[in-house]
Motif scaffolding. Structure first.
Motif, PDB file in Angstrom:
ATOM      1  N   ILE A 522       0.853  -1.186   0.000  1.00 32.31           N
ATOM      2  CA  ILE A 522       0.000   0.000   0.000  1.00 32.31           C
ATOM      3  C   ILE A 522       0.889   1.236   0.000  1.00 32.31           C
ATOM      4  CG2 ILE A 522      -1.963  -1.078   1.180  1.00 32.31           C
ATOM      5  CD1 ILE A 522      -0.956   0.206   3.784  1.00 32.31           C
ATOM      6  N   THR A 523       0.288   2.397  -0.219  1.00 37.09           N
ATOM      7  CA  THR A 523       1.067   3.643  -0.277  1.00 37.09           C
ATOM      8  C   THR A 523       1.543   4.026   1.124  1.00 37.09           C
ATOM      9  OG1 THR A 523      -0.905   4.983  -0.021  1.00 37.09           O
ATOM     10  CG2 THR A 523      -0.235   4.456  -2.272  1.00 37.09           C
ATOM     11  N   LEU A 524       2.549   4.859   1.162  1.00 31.27           N
ATOM     12  CA  LEU A 524       3.117   5.281   2.452  1.00 31.27           C
ATOM     13  C   LEU A 524       2.102   6.028   3.311  1.00 31.27           C
ATOM     14  CD1 LEU A 524       6.655   6.513   1.253  1.00 31.27           C
ATOM     15  CD2 LEU A 524       6.177   4.531   2.689  1.00 31.27           C
ATOM     16  N   LYS A 525       1.209   6.771   2.680  1.00 28.59           N
ATOM     17  CA  LYS A 525       0.262   7.575   3.472  1.00 28.59           C
ATOM     18  C   LYS A 525      -0.792   6.704   4.162  1.00 28.59           C
ATOM     19  CE  LYS A 525      -2.878   8.787  -0.334  1.00 28.59           C
ATOM     20  NZ  LYS A 525      -3.454   9.915  -1.105  1.00 28.59           N
ATOM     21  N   ASP A 526      -0.960   5.439   3.703  1.00 28.88           N
ATOM     22  CA  ASP A 526      -1.903   4.525   4.360  1.00 28.88           C
ATOM     23  C   ASP A 526      -1.239   3.696   5.454  1.00 28.88           C
ATOM     24  OD1 ASP A 526      -4.110   5.267   2.809  1.00 28.88           O
ATOM     25  OD2 ASP A 526      -3.448   3.979   1.162  1.00 28.88           O
ATOM     26  N   ASP A 527      -0.001   4.051   5.761  1.00 28.24           N
ATOM     27  CA  ASP A 527       0.783   3.298   6.746  1.00 28.24           C
ATOM     28  C   ASP A 527       0.071   3.227   8.102  1.00 28.24           C
ATOM     29  OD1 ASP A 527       3.437   4.057   8.871  1.00 28.24           O
ATOM     30  OD2 ASP A 527       3.192   2.099   7.938  1.00 28.24           O
ATOM     31  N   SER A 528      -0.568   4.321   8.535  1.00 28.53           N
ATOM     32  CA  SER A 528      -1.217   4.372   9.858  1.00 28.53           C
ATOM     33  C   SER A 528      -2.376   3.380   9.947  1.00 28.53           C
ATOM     34  CB  SER A 528      -1.704   5.792  10.146  1.00 28.53           C
ATOM     35  OG  SER A 528      -2.600   6.219   9.129  1.00 28.53           O
ATOM     36  N   ILE A 529      -3.125   3.225   8.865  1.00 31.05           N
ATOM     37  CA  ILE A 529      -4.240   2.270   8.836  1.00 31.05           C
ATOM     38  C   ILE A 529      -3.715   0.856   9.062  1.00 31.05           C
ATOM     39  CG2 ILE A 529      -6.095   1.303   7.417  1.00 31.05           C
ATOM     40  CD1 ILE A 529      -6.119   3.936   5.863  1.00 31.05           C
ATOM     41  N   LEU A 530      -2.615   0.544   8.430  1.00 33.34           N
ATOM     42  CA  LEU A 530      -2.033  -0.791   8.505  1.00 33.34           C
ATOM     43  C   LEU A 530      -1.552  -1.098   9.921  1.00 33.34           C
ATOM     44  CD1 LEU A 530      -1.104  -3.342   6.990  1.00 33.34           C
ATOM     45  CD2 LEU A 530       1.033  -2.145   6.493  1.00 33.34           C
ATOM     46  N   ARG A 531      -0.916  -0.139  10.542  1.00 31.20           N
ATOM     47  CA  ARG A 531      -0.330  -0.395  11.867  1.00 31.20           C
ATOM     48  C   ARG A 531      -1.406  -0.639  12.934  1.00 31.20           C
ATOM     49  NH1 ARG A 531       5.108   0.551  11.714  1.00 31.20           N
ATOM     50  NH2 ARG A 531       5.853   1.769   9.937  1.00 31.20           N
ATOM     51  N   LYS A 532      -2.609  -0.182  12.700  1.00 28.44           N
ATOM     52  CA  LYS A 532      -3.690  -0.392  13.672  1.00 28.44           C
ATOM     53  C   LYS A 532      -4.261  -1.810  13.605  1.00 28.44           C
ATOM     54  CE  LYS A 532      -5.168   4.446  13.452  1.00 28.44           C
ATOM     55  NZ  LYS A 532      -6.230   5.374  12.964  1.00 28.44           N
ATOM     56  N   ASN A 533      -3.990  -2.525  12.507  1.00 29.08           N
ATOM     57  CA  ASN A 533      -4.559  -3.857  12.301  1.00 29.08           C
ATOM     58  C   ASN A 533      -3.521  -4.927  12.629  1.00 29.08           C
ATOM     59  OD1 ASN A 533      -5.637  -6.299  11.132  1.00 29.08           O
ATOM     60  ND2 ASN A 533      -7.070  -4.993   9.976  1.00 29.08           N
ATOM     61  N   LYS A 534      -3.817  -5.742  13.639  1.00 25.89           N
ATOM     62  CA  LYS A 534      -2.853  -6.738  14.111  1.00 25.89           C
ATOM     63  C   LYS A 534      -2.803  -7.990  13.233  1.00 25.89           C
ATOM     64  CE  LYS A 534      -3.137  -5.221  18.919  1.00 25.89           C
ATOM     65  NZ  LYS A 534      -3.437  -5.609  20.313  1.00 25.89           N
ATOM     66  N   ASN A 535      -3.691  -8.094  12.262  1.00 29.86           N
ATOM     67  CA  ASN A 535      -3.691  -9.270  11.369  1.00 29.86           C
ATOM     68  C   ASN A 535      -2.556  -9.226  10.352  1.00 29.86           C
ATOM     69  OD1 ASN A 535      -5.966 -10.319  12.599  1.00 29.86           O
ATOM     70  ND2 ASN A 535      -7.361  -9.191  11.229  1.00 29.86           N
ATOM     71  N   TYR A 536      -1.919  -8.061  10.227  1.00 25.45           N
ATOM     72  CA  TYR A 536      -0.887  -7.888   9.206  1.00 25.45           C
ATOM     73  C   TYR A 536       0.414  -7.366   9.835  1.00 25.45           C
ATOM     74  CZ  TYR A 536      -5.011  -8.171   6.245  1.00 25.45           C
ATOM     75  OH  TYR A 536      -6.175  -8.585   5.668  1.00 25.45           O
ATOM     76  N   ARG A 537       1.515  -7.723   9.232  1.00 21.93           N
ATOM     77  CA  ARG A 537       2.805  -7.212   9.719  1.00 21.93           C
ATOM     78  C   ARG A 537       3.635  -6.679   8.546  1.00 21.93           C
ATOM     79  NH1 ARG A 537       3.074 -12.699   9.909  1.00 21.93           N
ATOM     80  NH2 ARG A 537       4.738 -13.705   8.691  1.00 21.93           N
ATOM     81  N   ILE A 538       4.351  -5.622   8.803  1.00 15.43           N
ATOM     82  CA  ILE A 538       5.167  -4.948   7.778  1.00 15.43           C
ATOM     83  C   ILE A 538       6.457  -5.737   7.566  1.00 15.43           C
ATOM     84  CG2 ILE A 538       6.451  -2.835   7.239  1.00 15.43           C
ATOM     85  CD1 ILE A 538       4.316  -1.315   8.861  1.00 15.43           C
ATOM     86  N   VAL A 539       6.826  -5.953   6.302  1.00 18.08           N
ATOM     87  CA  VAL A 539       8.076  -6.661   5.995  1.00 18.08           C
ATOM     88  C   VAL A 539       9.118  -5.735   5.368  1.00 18.08           C
ATOM     89  CG1 VAL A 539       6.984  -8.920   5.762  1.00 18.08           C
ATOM     90  CG2 VAL A 539       7.155  -7.430   3.758  1.00 18.08           C
ATOM     91  N   ASP A 540       8.670  -4.604   4.800  1.00 21.21           N
ATOM     92  CA  ASP A 540       9.628  -3.703   4.145  1.00 21.21           C
ATOM     93  C   ASP A 540       8.952  -2.357   3.885  1.00 21.21           C
ATOM     94  OD1 ASP A 540      11.956  -2.845   2.999  1.00 21.21           O
ATOM     95  OD2 ASP A 540      11.649  -3.865   1.074  1.00 21.21           O
ATOM     96  N   VAL A 541       9.744  -1.286   3.941  1.00 25.96           N
ATOM     97  CA  VAL A 541       9.250   0.046   3.593  1.00 25.96           C
ATOM     98  C   VAL A 541      10.155   0.619   2.511  1.00 25.96           C
ATOM     99  CG1 VAL A 541       8.707   2.378   4.385  1.00 25.96           C
ATOM    100  CG2 VAL A 541       8.334   0.422   5.909  1.00 25.96           C
TER     101      VAL A 541
END
Length: 917
Positions: A522-541
């Motif tokens: 997803i785009t960088l500006k949607d990063d905050s939405i992603l961090r609130k959801n525990k079902n997903y984890r970030i692998v790279d930016v």
């Protein structure tokens, strides 16, 4: 090479225990001294190192831009250690590219097996073992040629030279033999023409010592390979050559091999390059005889004087590339093969009027069809990969399905290029470009059909290069599993978009990269939405967004990767078969590559002509010997491209038996050098097929362009400025004919004024009276302008300037007649010299001028008195009936001798005085 190379300053740590350090230092000592032209690398498994003061300093500057990364490798007994620099694999590759391609040095790589041993070796002319490092995923913008020489003394002072040139990129052998003088003038022209990186000599003694000097003066590395007389040239050629259909596959009958010296040189080159032991070379080389008469003779001095080539290591992507050289001006190519061919063309100006007319016709046609020019340059050619490199990978059985698909794309795109060219409805375009394209495309029809039958095009849309599953039942099973897994990942993608409340362009994308496998982004500006959801984890930016995954996606991705690995293993035998078949199309692929390179160069000529500050015009080319060279408003193409430069154009008009030499005087910085270089450059550009920076151009084809401009010391080779000047000028005198163009600037400056003037005078007189070539002779020796009084074909002109007691203005315009002053002091004032220094210079100048005038007046009077005395003696003797004929003859001879000591001005004074008497 790449335009920009990122240098990592992260220095790896060299892990060596005490015993390993001691053993390595002993091993390095056993290696002994190495040539200064060789750099040795050592593969330490987790990093690479170089050792010794010279290598460490050089590599540290290349890799880290600092010698602070040079460290001592100390033995356990604390005695004298060994310097080293450690580097990562990436920085090792960067250093190798710089050393081999830019600095023209040799590279050796040692690897530790049970003991340290030499594993790889490369040189500027032999890059085979380093091709993966040098050219993997990079444009190959440099040629890879090597020459081998054999020299034999023949009658008199002449030498017979045999040359074998090997162009490894193009799989081409070229042979030639010629007689040469003791200065190896013809050999130097051959070196300029071929542009080799390296030359093989049998030894460095005798005649070869002089050859070595010529080679090094032209920047060619010299190698003396180990002697081997057991190689059978005919046997090697039978394996290496590509014989035409119906031709007997036997090298014994080839006429090129009748050149015995050249054939021996070729044998040495084939052995040195170990061509026979590379399966990719077998059956792919072509053998030709090189004809030097096809090309305009260029010496190294002319190449330097006209700035034909850029500085080593300059990349087309650099802003300064465009105006640093003639190659930069003309090289608007879009393909790597175009860049390579353009570099060859500018060093090989043609002497064929028909070929030049073809090139000029095509350039004119493209300029008259700007839409087609833009379509070819900005769209079609931009999408063409380096077919030559892909073909080489095929021949070495290193190609992948992706490489094969890239070749297939070229075969698909070429008909679009052909269609655009056919729509021009131009006879020359049809015969020179369209007809060959049609022929090569027909030859490649089978390859196109094979790719369409074998390659899975649906997989390519997912960046996967696979064989169609229908070829094998096991492949079919794996394909079905992979399709099912991909569908599951797509459903996860839809679920992810719902959970994160993403829609439209902001939706999460399912992507696949080598190291991560399948993941979402997803785009960088949607990063905050992603961090609130525990079902997903970030692998790279990354700059393009945030990459993330989930447990279920990761599980599917791992299973998919496992299936794909098994699929690739299962299809390997099929891929090998496909590549084997594709190798049979190497010849038409190479021909298509060459045809696209030619088109790229001609499109580039048109683009250069159109994009110039003042558009270039088509030159009218005349046969050699026509005796006309007219350039109106000629400009220097490099200078006019520079910012804040408003170029003042000038003209030149040569005509056989009317004017063949211009002697150009004028102030320093007045534009003399620029003017003569502009003329030489325009003539060169016309002879490579480009348009020229003039308003009108009539050019009789020349057999050589010779120059001597701006000589300087060559300390490394032990040559003074004056010696370099004399070597270059002697080459001009020996080579120039009445069909040549010669440009000479400031000849004779490196010695005393009178000697320099005498040398310059005699050379100018020789070129004007004997050679009768087109000559532009710029000088500060104003005495030479008197040549025009005696020779009607010599004209004087000068670079105009306006000066008074306070102001000095350079006009940069060529005007008829000579200029009596050089205005050096005024130029010093323009350069912001301190005023007291300028005033002192003015005073010293006047003192010398007054002293010279006084001495000259005294000398003139003494000599005139002597002549008057001789005249009186002759007069008395003539009236004396008793004087014998022998005494009278002696008096006349003495008088004639004295007259000959006088300048023409003195003689006029004598005549005037005698008349008064």
């Amino acid at each position: 090479m790449e335009g920009k190379v990122t240098v990592s300053r992260q220095e790896p740590v060299l892990h060596m225990d005490t015993n390993a350090r001691r053993n390595f230092i002993k091993f390095h000592a056993k290696l002994g001294e190495k040539p200064s032209t060789t750099v040795r690398f050592f593969d330490q498994t987790d990093c690479y190192t170089v050792h010794g003061s010279d290598d460490t300093e050089l590599v540290a500057k290349i890799v880290y831009k600092s010698t602070a990364y040079v460290h001592p490798l100390m033995p356990d007994d604390k005695k004298e250690g060994l310097q080293f620099v450690a580097m990562s694999k990436g920085n090792f590759e960067l250093a190798v590219r710089e050393l081999l391609l830019v600095r023209n040095l040799r590279v050796e790589v040692y690897v530790k097996r049970t003991e340290w041993q030499l594993e790889y070796r490369g040189s500027p002319g032999n890059l085979l073992q380093f091709e993966d490092i040098l050219f993997a995923n990079k444009e190959v913008l440099v040629g890879n040629s090597i020459i081998s020489l054999q020299v034999k003394l023949v009658a008199g002072q002449q030498r017979r030279v045999g040359v074998a040139a090997v162009e490894q990129n193009d799989c081409l052998f070229q042979l030639l033999e010629f007689l040469d003088d003791d200065f190896f003038t013809e050999l130097e022209a051959t070196i300029v023409l071929l542009g080799p990186k390296e030359c093989l000599l049998p030894q460095l003694e005798g005649e070869y010592a002089s050859v070595k000097t010529v080679l090094e003066r032209n920047g060619v590395m010299v190698t003396v390979p180990k002697k081997s007389s057991n190689d059978d040239l005919l046997q090697d050629l039978n394996r290496l050559l590509r014989f035409a259909k119906g031709q007997q596959e036997e090298a014994n009958g080839l006429k090129e091999l009748q050149m015995v010296l050249a054939a021996e040189a070729l044998r040495v080159a084939i052995k040195y390059l170990d061509l026979v032991n590379d399966a990719g070379n077998l059956g792919h080389y072509e053998l030709k005889q090189l004809d030097l008469k096809r090309f305009v003779h260029l010496d190294s001095a002319a190449v330097a004087a006209l700035n034909i080539m850029p500085k080593p290591g300059t990349h087309p992507s650099q802003p300064s590339y465009r105006w640093q050289s003639i190659l930069g001006v003309l090289d608007h190519c879009r393909t790597p093969q175009g860049h390579r061919l353009m570099a060859q063309w500018v060093k090989q100006p043609l002497r064929s009027l028909s070929l030049l007319n073809d090139r000029h016709n095509i350039v004119q046609c493209l300029l008259e069809s700007p839409d087609t020019l833009d379509l070819l340059s900005l769209d079609y050619l931009k999408r063409i990969p380096d077919i030559l490199m892909l073909t080489k990978k095929l021949m070495r059985r290193k190609a992948t399905l992706q490489d094969l698909f890239r070749i297939y794309q070229v075969i698909l795109r070429t008909p679009k290029i052909l269609k655009a060219l056919l729509e021009l409805e131009h006879a020359t375009v049809q015969s020179v470009l369209c007809d060959p394209f049609k022929s090569f495309l027909e030859d490649l029809t089978g390859l196109k059909q094979m790719v369409e039958q074998v390659v899975d095009f649906e997989g390519i849309e997912r960046s996967e290069y696979l064989v169609k599953a229908s070829f094998d039942s096991r492949l079919m099973e794996l394909q079905e599993t992979m399709s099912e897994l991909y569908s599951k990942m797509e459903r996860l993608q839809s679920k992810c978009n719902e959970e994160l409340d993403l829609d439209g362009k902001q939706q999460a994308k399912l992507e696949n990269v080598a190291k991560l496998g399948y993941h979402f982004r997803i785009t960088l500006k949607d990063d905050s939405i992603l961090r609130k959801n525990k079902n997903y984890r970030i692998v790279d930016v990354i700059k393009g967004g945030v990459r993330f995954t989930s447990d279920k996606l990761e599980s599917y991705a791992e299973e998919f990767a496992s299936c794909r690995t098994r699929y690739e293993e299962q299809q390997q035998s099929i891929v090998e078969e496909i590549i084997q078949v594709a190798v049979g199309y190497a010849a038409p692929l190479t021909s298509l590559n060459n045809e696209l390179a030619q088109l790229d160069c001609l499109v580039s000529f048109a683009a250069a002509a159109r994009s110039a500050p003042t558009p270039y015009i088509r030159p009218q080319m005349l046969e050699e010997g026509s005796g006309r060279l007219v350039l109106e408003d000629v400009r220097h193409p490099c200078l006019e491209l520079q910012e804040h430069v408003s170029f003042i154009a000038n003209s030149v008009d040569f005509e056989k038996d009317v004017c063949n030499m211009f002697i150009i005087t004028g102030p320093n910085m007045g534009g003399k050098s620029t003017y003569i270089r502009s003329v030489g450059t325009a003539v060169l550009m016309a002879h490579v097929g480009a348009f020229v920076p003039c308003s009108k151009a009539i050019i009789s084809m020349v057999d050589s362009i010779l120059g001597r401009v701006g000589a300087s010391d060559n300390i490394i080779k032990g040559l003074s400025t004056f010696m370099v000047e004399m070597i270059e000028t002697s080459g001009i005198i020996r080579t120039a004919t009445d069909k040549s163009l010669v440009i000479i600037d400031e000849l004779g400056r490196g010695t005393s004024t009178y000697e320099g003037c005498g040398i310059a005078w005699s050379i100018a007189e020789h070129l004007a009276k004997e050679t009768k070539c087109f000559t532009l002779f710029a000088t500060h020796f104003h005495e030479i302008t008197k040549l025009a009084d005696n020779l009607s074909t010599v004209k004087n002109c000068h670079m105009a300037a306006v000066a008074d007691t306070t102001n000095f203005t350079l006009l940069y315009q060529v005007k008829p007649g000579c200029m009596e002053k050089s205005f050096g002091i005024q130029v010093a004032r323009l350069a912001n010299f301190p005023e007291h220094v300028v005033q002192n210079a003015q005073e010293v100048y006047h003192e010398f001028e007054d002293e010279h005038a006084e001495k000259q007046t005294k000398a003139d009077k003494e000599l005139l008195d002597k002549i008057q005395e001789a005249i009186e003696q002759l007069s008395t003797a003539g009236n004396n009936t008793e004087i014998n004929e022998e005494d009278l003859t002696q008096l006349v001879t003495q008088f004639a001798h004295d007259i000959k000591q006088l300048d023409s001005d003195y003689f006029k004074s004598v005549v005037a005085t005698a008349s008064d008497g």
